[in-house]
Write a protein that holds these residues in place. Structure first.
Motif, mmCIF file in Angstrom:
data_model
loop_
_atom_site.group_PDB
_atom_site.id
_atom_site.type_symbol
_atom_site.label_atom_id
_atom_site.label_comp_id
_atom_site.label_asym_id
_atom_site.label_seq_id
_atom_site.Cartn_x
_atom_site.Cartn_y
_atom_site.Cartn_z
ATOM 1 N N ALA A 86 -5.743 1.820 -5.872
ATOM 2 C CA ALA A 86 -5.405 1.123 -4.632
ATOM 3 C C ALA A 86 -4.169 0.256 -4.834
ATOM 4 O O ALA A 86 -3.242 0.258 -4.012
ATOM 5 C CB ALA A 86 -6.587 0.264 -4.175
ATOM 6 N N THR A 87 -4.149 -0.477 -5.940
ATOM 7 C CA THR A 87 -3.001 -1.336 -6.253
ATOM 8 C C THR A 87 -1.753 -0.504 -6.518
ATOM 9 O O THR A 87 -0.659 -0.822 -6.033
ATOM 10 C CB THR A 87 -3.303 -2.210 -7.480
ATOM 11 N N GLN A 88 -1.906 0.581 -7.290
ATOM 12 C CA GLN A 88 -0.750 1.390 -7.669
ATOM 13 C C GLN A 88 -0.080 2.026 -6.452
ATOM 14 O O GLN A 88 1.136 1.920 -6.282
ATOM 15 C CB GLN A 88 -1.160 2.474 -8.655
ATOM 16 N N PHE A 89 -0.851 2.679 -5.612
ATOM 17 C CA PHE A 89 -0.257 3.347 -4.458
ATOM 18 C C PHE A 89 0.310 2.352 -3.445
ATOM 19 O O PHE A 89 1.376 2.581 -2.867
ATOM 20 C CB PHE A 89 -1.291 4.254 -3.774
ATOM 21 N N THR A 90 -0.418 1.243 -3.243
ATOM 22 C CA THR A 90 0.052 0.262 -2.263
ATOM 23 C C THR A 90 1.316 -0.431 -2.739
ATOM 24 O O THR A 90 2.287 -0.572 -1.980
ATOM 25 C CB THR A 90 -1.045 -0.781 -1.984
ATOM 26 N N THR A 91 1.333 -0.869 -4.007
ATOM 27 C CA THR A 91 2.539 -1.537 -4.503
ATOM 28 C C THR A 91 3.703 -0.563 -4.631
ATOM 29 O O THR A 91 4.861 -0.963 -4.506
ATOM 30 C CB THR A 91 2.271 -2.218 -5.860
ATOM 31 N N PHE A 92 3.408 0.732 -4.858
ATOM 32 C CA PHE A 92 4.481 1.728 -4.857
ATOM 33 C C PHE A 92 5.193 1.746 -3.510
ATOM 34 O O PHE A 92 6.424 1.776 -3.441
ATOM 35 C CB PHE A 92 3.935 3.121 -5.171
ATOM 36 N N GLU A 93 4.418 1.738 -2.432
ATOM 37 C CA GLU A 93 5.022 1.727 -1.098
ATOM 38 C C GLU A 93 5.858 0.469 -0.893
ATOM 39 O O GLU A 93 6.949 0.520 -0.308
ATOM 40 C CB GLU A 93 3.927 1.816 -0.025
ATOM 41 N N LEU A 94 5.364 -0.663 -1.400
ATOM 42 C CA LEU A 94 6.095 -1.920 -1.240
ATOM 43 C C LEU A 94 7.369 -1.938 -2.078
ATOM 44 O O LEU A 94 8.447 -2.273 -1.578
ATOM 45 C CB LEU A 94 5.197 -3.095 -1.638
ATOM 46 N N TYR A 95 7.245 -1.572 -3.351
ATOM 47 C CA TYR A 95 8.421 -1.536 -4.229
ATOM 48 C C TYR A 95 9.449 -0.528 -3.718
ATOM 49 O O TYR A 95 10.655 -0.773 -3.780
ATOM 50 C CB TYR A 95 8.008 -1.159 -5.652
ATOM 51 N N LYS A 96 8.979 0.603 -3.227
ATOM 52 C CA LYS A 96 9.880 1.652 -2.754
ATOM 53 C C LYS A 96 10.732 1.149 -1.586
ATOM 54 O O LYS A 96 11.940 1.418 -1.531
ATOM 55 C CB LYS A 96 9.063 2.876 -2.319
ATOM 56 N N GLN A 97 10.109 0.414 -0.682
ATOM 57 C CA GLN A 97 10.856 -0.101 0.460
ATOM 58 C C GLN A 97 11.905 -1.123 0.027
ATOM 59 O O GLN A 97 13.005 -1.165 0.573
ATOM 60 C CB GLN A 97 9.905 -0.717 1.483
#
Length: 316
Positions: A86-97
């Motif tokens: 949950a943390t990995q996928f969610t923070t990926f979306e945040l970091y990616k933006q």
């Protein structure tokens, strides 16, 4: 990295993204749980299984410990993997933006750095549970040291040096996570982009919302995820072996020497077993588990995003 949830809609989006990632992680890890266990036993040279191969090892586990022993440690894995994924996928979306503006619109390099950062964030938060899961999976029926998750955590904490013991093997994990998570996310996003650009008629379905009206078919997602997993594991595997040796070092007096540090452990593995039989021991099984694991993980996440209508981002 700072972000703000400016409305109830953004808050719901954030929670949905956590749910999608957590479910994806649980599905992927349950799929490969038997391969995960034999991998741990082979990596750390279990006295009962070190002379066996992948399939003979799986057969021996069933004969020696019964079928459900293939899933030993999976309960701890589920407790760990939901917050981890949950943390990995969610923070990926945040970091990616945040990183997308740094490398240009058509660059996918931001996916590598976003994936690496997301992996480091997730593993830092959940690493003690990974140590506990590895200890439970390494146990052989009739020779149990720990009776469960809580007992294992308390015993490690009290007898082996507190929180530091629960984070033993953390640095090789971090150094391995940079190429592993980075290449996983980068490769998947790049392959997905190429499929949509060059073979939309064969590998994509039409969708009213996402990605300009196109989404990958399930087989295409599985294929992209599998290739991404194979690429990522090729770069990071020796550090994964090092991590396991350090996590399990205190379970056997003969392996205490692997508890002193990352570089020392790498040198000892290389000195005793070389590259193929040491640092890359169990690599064949790792491909067998990593390809379906990453494949199911990304595919489930993409499907969950569609189900939960995660087609528009939150304001960051």
């Amino acid at each position: 990295m700072a972000f703000r949830v400016e409305s109830e809609k953004d808050y719901v989006f954030f929670l949905k993204n956590l749910l999608a990632g957590g479910v994806a992680g649980m599905c992927s890890k349950t799929t490969v749980a038997p391969l995960d266990r034999i991998k741990i036993l082979l990596q750390a040279h279990s006295d009962h299984y070190k002379h066996l191969g992948v399939f003979s090892g799986l057969k021996e586990i069933i004969q020696r410990e019964r079928f459900f022993a293939l899933y030993k440690g999976n309960c701890a894995q589920m407790i760990r993997i939901f917050p981890y994924a949950a943390t990995q996928f969610t923070t990926f979306e945040l970091y990616k933006q945040h990183l997308g503006n740094l490398f240009g619109k058509n660059s996918h390099i931001d996916k590598f750095f976003a994936g690496s950062a997301a992996g480091i964030t997730a593993v830092t938060l959940t690493y003690p549970l990974d140590t506990i899961r590895a200890r439970l999976a390494f146990q052989v029926t009739g020779e149990h040291i720990y009776t469960g998750i809580i007992h294992a955590g308390i015993t490690i904490f009290k007898q082996e040096g507190g929180i530091r013991a629960l984070y033993r093997g953390f640095w090789p994990t971090i150094f391995g996570m940079i190429p592993y998570a980075g290449f996983s996310f980068y490769s998947f996003e790049k392959l997905k982009y190429l499929c949509m650009k060059y073979a939309p008629n064969y590998l994509c379905d039409k969708c009213d919302r996402n990605t300009g009206g196109l989404v990958l078919t399930v087989p295409a997602r599985l294929l992209c995820g599998g290739v991404a997993g194979a690429i990522a594991q090729s770069f990071s595997y020796p550090l994964d072996v090092t991590r396991r040796r350090m996590q399990l070092a205190m379970m056997n007096p003969n392996t205490h020497k692997y508890s002193t540090g990352m570089l020392h452990t790498i040198k000892m593995i290389y000195k005793e077993n070389g590259i193929v039989r040491g640092l890359y021991r169990g690599m064949s099984i790792n491909y067998l588990r990593a390809i379906p694991m990453v494949s199911v993980s990304f595919t489930t996440y993409e499907i969950m995003k569609q189900i939960l209508n995660l087609d528009t981002g939150m304001k960051l």
